[in-house]
Write a protein that holds these residues in place. Structure first.
Motif, short mmCIF file in Angstrom:
data_model
loop_
_atom_site.label_atom_id
_atom_site.label_comp_id
_atom_site.label_asym_id
_atom_site.label_seq_id
_atom_site.Cartn_x
_atom_site.Cartn_y
_atom_site.Cartn_z
N SER A 182 49.71 24.24 -29.28
CA SER A 182 49.93 23.43 -30.48
C SER A 182 48.63 22.79 -30.97
O SER A 182 48.40 22.66 -32.18
CB SER A 182 50.98 22.35 -30.21
OG SER A 182 50.58 21.53 -29.13
N ASN A 183 47.75 22.42 -30.03
CA ASN A 183 46.46 21.85 -30.43
C ASN A 183 45.60 22.90 -31.15
O ASN A 183 44.95 22.60 -32.16
CB ASN A 183 45.72 21.32 -29.21
CG ASN A 183 44.41 20.68 -29.56
OD1 ASN A 183 44.35 19.69 -30.28
ND2 ASN A 183 43.32 21.24 -29.05
N GLY B 61 50.84 22.22 -25.07
CA GLY B 61 49.89 21.31 -25.71
C GLY B 61 48.64 22.04 -26.17
O GLY B 61 48.14 21.79 -27.27
N ILE C 62 48.83 14.78 -28.89
CA ILE C 62 49.60 15.85 -28.24
C ILE C 62 49.57 15.71 -26.73
O ILE C 62 50.61 15.71 -26.06
CB ILE C 62 49.06 17.23 -28.69
CG1 ILE C 62 49.43 17.50 -30.15
CG2 ILE C 62 49.61 18.34 -27.79
CD1 ILE C 62 48.84 18.77 -30.70
N SER D 26 47.17 23.39 -34.67
CA SER D 26 46.89 22.27 -35.57
C SER D 26 45.42 22.22 -35.95
O SER D 26 45.07 21.93 -37.10
CB SER D 26 47.32 20.96 -34.91
OG SER D 26 46.61 20.74 -33.70
#
Length: 436
Positions: free
Chosen positions: A195-196, A192, A225, A199
């Motif tokens: 990916s955070n 998480g 997320i 993004s």
């Protein structure tokens, strides 16, 4: 001490291991399996050397290459140390099928296969993984699990952890679920966070969006997320969301009164991001006198950086319920004034044109919305008071000193035209004779 159940169990495992070792040492089938393990390892060693040499020559990019293809090739090269244990594992698996078909027994070669898998896990953690959190997780989770699997005790340990039940209110789960949840939670947390970050970096590059919209998109993606990661973790641990909702509701009622400010600041932050009245990079001044540039907007507060380097943490609610002056909203221009005086001997009718021309020559002084404007303000004790108004895009502080530059221009223009800037004068009258 001999009556201790745990010690008795360990002694029984030791006796079983000794008997198994003796049976392997005296069995022709076991010796043949040992031979196959050595052959599989030797073949894997020779083949991995050739493959590694070929792949390194094929995949190694130039030292100065930094494109996507070069990054992907470097990523693949990091996994080459796994070639030897994985090839040995594959060859041993093939040999296990042959041995079981011939001797109807493959315990030794199966043990060797598990050992090769343990070596692969160890190399993965020590030489392949570079992320500090994943390396820590591999050191204390992956390697111990691989070691237990290599010893053939994974099913026994799993059954023991599953039988041990833990209950909290209406929620009941096994110790195995807790361990599985800790492992899965750690991986989901790392995934998480990664990916955070990815993004957020991608959204920040979308320059066609307003800064407030980008901030709102980043926060929305972050909530999605980690919300999805939490729900997935609850499912992995086998916890009923209905029971969790009941427990969460009870906790929420108890904590709600103490967390009103936090909730208020969070909602205020969402409103600020939606409206876009204040965003990162704006210079603002609050009703309480705090002033600075917004450097960060969080879910709870906005951080201002003053021109003397201090950071001020201002709750989001203050931007909603109090007056806020935004000096740089959408890059709007700001007006400033510079005051000066001239001597009473000056022809004041010539002063405005001289000063306006000088000030307008500054590269940062704008023609729109209004050009520089010199106005007569009054007749002072020592001279005639003027003020020039000018517009600039920016704040007259920090890196930019517009008023100081304008005063220099005024001084030089007046000196060039023979106009004197007065200093205080006092007239003293004496009645009667002059004092000696």
């Amino acid at each position: 001490m001999e009556d201790n159940p745990f010690i008795q169990k360990m002694l029984s495992y030791g006796e079983q291991g000794w008997e198994l070792a003796l049976s392997w040492l005296t069995s022709p089938a076991a010796w043949s399996q040992f031979a196959l393990l050595l052959v599989a390892f030797g073949l894997a060693w020779l083949l991995s050397r050739r493959i590694n040499r070929a792949l390194r020559g094929l995949l190694t990019p130039a030292e100065d290459a930094d494109n996507l293809l070069a990054t992907a090739r470097r990523f693949v090269l990091r996994f080459l140390p796994l070639m030897l244990p994985l090839l040995a594992y594959v060859f041993t698996a093939v040999g296990e099928q042959v041995v079981r078909s011939m001797f109807d027994s493959g315990a030794v070669i199966a043990f060797g296969k598990r050992v090769f898998l343990f070596l692969a896990a160890r190399i993965l953690v020590q030489r392949v993984i570079t992320d500090p959190f994943l390396k820590l997780l591999g050191k204390f989770v992956l390697i111990p699990i691989a070691a237990i699997y290599a010893l053939g005790l994974l099913d026994t340990v799993s059954e023991a952890l599953t039988e041990f039940q833990v209950g909290v209110g209406n929620i009941s789960f096994s110790l195995m679920s807790l361990v599985r949840g800790l492992i899965a939670g750690s991986l989901l947390f790392w995934l998480g966070r990664w990916s955070n970050d990815q993004s957020a970096a991608m959204i920040s590059k979308q320059r066609e969006l307003r800064p407030a919209t980008r901030q709102l998109a980043v926060k929305t993606v972050e909530i999605i997320i980690f919300g999805a990661a939490f729900l997935l973790l609850m499912n992995i641990m086998g916890i009923s969301l209905t029971s969790l909702a009941v427990l969460g509701g009870a906790i929420g009622v108890g904590l709600g009164f103490g967390l009103q400010k936090i909730a208020s600041n969070f909602i205020s932050g969402v409103i600020l991001l939606l409206e876009g009245q204040a965003t990162v990079g704006d210079f603002v001044e609050l009703d309480g006198g705090e002033a600075g540039t917004i450097v960060k907007m969080t879910a709870r507060a906005i951080i201002l950086e003053t021109y003397d380097g201090r950071w001020i943490v201002v709750p989001n609610e203050d931007f909603i319920v109090t007056r806020v002056i935004n000096y740089s909203d959408q890059g709007s221009a700001n007006r400033y004034e510079a005051e000066f005086s001239v001597s009473y001997d000056t022809d004041i009718n010539t002063v405005p044109a001289i000063v306006e021309a000088a000030v307008q020559g500054h590269p940062d002084v704008l023609e729109e919305p209004y050009p520089a404007d010199c106005e007569l303000r009054g007749f002072g004790d020592s001279g005639i008071d003027f003020s020039v108004e000018f517009w600039v895009n920016g704040i007259d502080d920090g890196r930019h000193k517009y008023t100081s530059d304008v005063l220099f221009l005024i001084w030089n223009a007046l000196k060039d035209n023979g106009i004197q800037i007065p200093y205080p004068h006092r007239v003293v009258e004496f009645k009667g004779e002059m004092p000696k």
